[in-house]
Design a protein around this motif. Structure first.
Motif, PDB file in Angstrom:
ATOM      1  N   ARG C 191      -6.717   8.148   7.100  1.00 38.13           N
ATOM      2  CA  ARG C 191      -6.266   8.832   5.887  1.00 38.13           C
ATOM      3  C   ARG C 191      -4.927   9.531   6.095  1.00 38.13           C
ATOM      4  N   PRO C 195       1.177   4.247   3.690  1.00 36.58           N
ATOM      5  CA  PRO C 195       1.940   4.611   2.487  1.00 36.58           C
ATOM      6  C   PRO C 195       1.317   4.116   1.185  1.00 36.58           C
ATOM      7  N   VAL C 196       0.138   3.511   1.257  1.00 36.13           N
ATOM      8  CA  VAL C 196      -0.561   3.085   0.035  1.00 36.13           C
ATOM      9  C   VAL C 196      -2.051   3.373   0.202  1.00 36.13           C
ATOM     10  N   PRO C 197      -2.797   3.337  -0.893  1.00 33.39           N
ATOM     11  CA  PRO C 197      -4.245   3.551  -0.770  1.00 33.39           C
ATOM     12  C   PRO C 197      -4.883   2.536   0.179  1.00 33.39           C
ATOM     13  N   VAL C 198      -5.886   2.995   0.904  1.00 33.97           N
ATOM     14  CA  VAL C 198      -6.578   2.165   1.891  1.00 33.97           C
ATOM     15  C   VAL C 198      -8.045   2.073   1.500  1.00 33.97           C
TER      16      VAL C 198
END
Lengths: 247, 247, 247, 247, 247, 247
Positions: C191, C195-198
């Motif tokens: 978390r 740089p983007v949602p995971v």
């Protein structure tokens, strides 16, 4: 014939580029009027900015369309175009769909050269919504911040040419679209510099708008581009409200 | 957890339906707030109405999002959703994409049952933009004018069931989506009446929004859903302007 | 609510990762039970291994489902899922479809980061069978043999982060799916690093299974996910035979 | 040349039909051996039944392949085929892919005529997984329970002809595939009855298997159809275990 | 059985390669006849050359087909094939579609290795028209002028192998098609050199043509491959005119 | 500006219709020349007839293009167009692609109304090769033999209107294309009769050809529409040979 070109952004310098290229292209008896959005951003790179530009374009179109034979949404991505095609009684087109129509008449696969990296996702969705992903070779964009949106052609001209050459050599492009109103007219000044046909959105839109007026194909009274069915509304600017009620 | 559901239309009666179904679905510690667009139309059937609803939704979201953990665009077609996903710091979803996510977890192909014939083209484009045409079995819609958008469930319930049954028998649907905020809660009251799973947009959106908050996947700082790059703007409502400048 | 997670592979260490992430995610009143396949391979990279895993998962599901509210096939690729969705009376989901459902709620295009090169073809087909190739940006995988499938997160964590970063920068990913049960929980520990949602498959599957139970959409009695029609059979384990005959 | 045809179902009567048509088709020096699954169902209509048939086919193939030059999965839908193509050292094909290969050499779009309504969804997915939806005109199926799977040709022959004629007249089919092992040989007995070329899965599979043996294209040692990488396994029948370890 | 292979180009050296590979492949009782176009170009790389080759192939086929059981258009891209399939009473196939049929029986995704860069666009369209883009991994071509089209195998053999290896390692190819009549027989001489199955157009076409003759699927009398409807014509060579009038 | 319209069929009556509509559409300073194929059939319904028409069109274009600013292949299906676009130094378009370009500027999905049932398959492939199947609502055709191809508008006008109305009401068409040179001018005479915009191929092609000349996008010197590479040829008419050698 009178054409209204709506810049859905606030950049007067870009409106000037749009107007200049439109006038160079238009038939002698075509009058060109360019209007600049009273609210919004300098240029559209994202879906959120397009949402704002769509609403600004809709307001200008609703207010002024009655004096024109056709309306052009003068930004790549064509913010607001599908809705305006339903609501306006006259033909409407936009830089993207006009450029893609030209490109499809010149080759099988086209690439788009754009002014930023970020803008590529939004352009890709524009192509996808047009059902033309199968004819898209690639989208390439500049990777530097733009000092001045009104001078990107001069500042970045050689970089844009280099991007276009890679589209041809590496991506299989048969045609190059120089995308975005800030590049209006660049195709003309690059004539002979690129190894494939080059398409400009503004000149394509002007020509195709003139054709749609001339061909008189008729306005939909049924189907999904008929005017929206009448229903309660409230709180809208008068011009938008009128579009929703006059049939 | 606090969820903001934005009805991008002006119908308070529909907002009431939305709120009721949302509260029936939400976890005990989830607070539900429904806001109704201050301007726009009674319900969205067309691209032009969606353009207006998108701007109304954006204004409400920009003004109020800071007090919420997630935002739901509470109309089928999700007007404004892609832009808001870029601009807001919290998760955003909409009735269409949430219903389709549920449907894709329940079967291979889904049908959409809708409140009018006209609305089908816009819904089809919604599915297409989601890249899910390959899983769409059909879209069927009522073919009569709606007397009262707040009472369509009661007035047209049996007709909607009949449409759903044809989707299963004739079109190969594995799942039915009852589409549109005016049908919020109908899936619940039809439980056991249909031969395949039935999906409701509001309850799906509430559940999925809760999940997105719980999973904490993170907000994009790069890629096409990062906040729009900073650039000049003018003439925007303060709330929209703030979204464009705060990072 | 009781959820059964079936590891269709023989790796107890992976089952432990699955169980830990599932319990971190589940609602307080959700009980998590993880079962490990009594036969099969350590982890699935190929269609042949998936065929074996599907049968192992089916046997476990047939034997034990009656005590659970929903079943999760806890391997990426979801071996056996479509068949079990027909045969079981309760909701069934799998890590792939659950992760893709989450990803589709977070962005337009997702990339998958995986534990090997070989596994990419099978994952690609998984995405294709879900009809989601149009939303796939790329699949990237580690290119070294795995010393210990239970410790791949620790051994290869930084390499996995680097792969994810390339998916965003080079492939246009809006969302990253960390794929495969051996990576269960890694999204949580990364978390803020990407740089983007995971998205993680196990936590997504647990949340979505809980939602499917809560939404009560109903079980198909017609269409292609109704239980298989009754017909002669022989030689099957009792549990599978029961699924084929009880309606 | 020796060909092994594996009926992944338990119906000896269908195996007899398969064997008869295979022998009528095979070259004089081709030996045909048909094996019937020791466990499973009478015929496959669903994904769940296909999961079982895939495992049964895999066991038979693993046990016996070494004595044959090629293996044919002799059920439409080709259960287990992709996995077996990885694991076996010899060519493997199946009735679906062989029939579609023939159909694609005879016209642009084909229709599938099948033995039940339910089976259509599974067949559609078979076509989709082959990437051939663009060439599928339609799938039509009988809509009555089958009295005896071994006599469906005699019982339902005229109904099947009528379905095929509708595929040509209404759906635009250039070729008809009579699908499913229970229809093995029907294309031969209907010769001259239908207005377009008719394809049978068994005879297509026998011809194409003979061709693959003759052409000697080689077995993959890299790529996604190389044998599965070596890894720990347990609890498998000896024959399957051997396939996973011998290289 | 007698097969007519038509080289739609003027290269006798290529016709010799075609004939040699065809005879190595054909069954003992199959007679092979190769005819070379009396007009046209040395080899086809472009749509314009294919247009010419199609007409040359049609003339040869119209003149000579009556003495043969099947006709093969012996150039990759299959110029004239769809039209000849309508007009001729016997089976017709071509190198492209035959090679792709073989490839689809050997793996999920194939790459094409070709003799020039320019030819790639035409090959890509050939795959697209076959509806098989979803199974295409890549097309790679030599990037040097060809000294002698009849000796490209010898001159460029190692470069072609290197291209094929990149298709497997970088593009995910499960199968390699060595494309173009000038490469006829190369797959045979490369046996064992490549890590995936290798497909040759000529040998595939001979085998599949033999199969189509043996399977006797019937000639279309309805649908889009029935002979063209009778209508006025003029100015055509006698052989073409006869094809348009005899039914 | 001088435009050459090539009727690739032998029907002088159709050439007259083409010429009349072209002259009604063209700008005052545009000269229209229509040439009729010296060999071929009365009108094209099939792939085989299109193959012949393509060669006839290529010969006429090669012979006469030098005196014109642009060339139009004046049959729906555009026989020979892709090849001529490579070979000719001037812009080339055709009735199909021009009509589809117009249709795409007027709505999202179009239907094609055609003069026969048989012609539909060929038209469908034309749309598919243009990558526009995603925008095709339907193709409907007359189902009676045509008494006189030059009078089909008069004989079948009302039936064509009825077909178009069904395309709108039943198939979701936003735009109607009246397809085929024998219908040239019908859109003009039906103005106001149909509930959606109506597109004519000849007038669209004339307008778009004029636009391509005016926009001066340049001729490809690289990419797949550059002139074919130089190579040996023989036996060709002088005009075709010149196109292959002059650069």
């Amino acid at each position: 014939m009178k054409l209204l070109l709506i810049n859905p952004n606030i950049s007067d310098s870009v409106s000037a580029l749009i107007g200049a290229e439109a006038r160079r292209t238009a038939a002698p008896d075509t009058e060109i009027d360019v209007m600049t959005a009273p609210f919004g951003v300098a240029y559209i790179e994202t879906r959120f900015e397009a949402l704002i530009g769509a609403y600004a374009a809709a307001q200008l179109a609703a207010e002024h369309h009655a004096r024109f034979d056709a309306v052009i949404v003068a930004a790549f991505g064509d913010p607001g175009l599908p809705g305006l095609r339903e609501a306006l009684p006259c033909p409407v087109t936009g830089l993207s769909e006009a450029a893609m129509a030209s490109a499809c008449l010149l080759g099988q696969r086209f690439s788009i050269v754009a002014i930023s990296q970020r803008i590529r996702a939004w352009y890709r969705e524009t192509v996808e919504h047009a059902g033309l992903l199968g004819r898209l070779a690639s989208i390439r964009g500049l990777d530097e911040p733009l000092a001045d949106i009104g001078h990107v052609q001069g500042d970045q001209g050689e970089r844009l040419v280099a991007l276009a050459e890679r589209c041809v050599a590496d991506d299989g492009a048969d045609v190059i679209i120089l995308a975005g109103a800030p590049l209006a007219g660049l195709a003309r000044s690059l004539r002979g510099r690129l190894p494939v046909p080059v398409v400009d959105g503004v000149s394509s839109a002007v020509r195709h708008a003139e054709s749609l007026v001339a061909l008189q194909p008729g306005k939909a009274t049924q189907g999904s581009f008929a005017p929206p069915p009448s229903k309660p509304h409230q709180g809208l600017p008068d011009s938008l409200a009128r579009l929703l009620t006059q049939r």
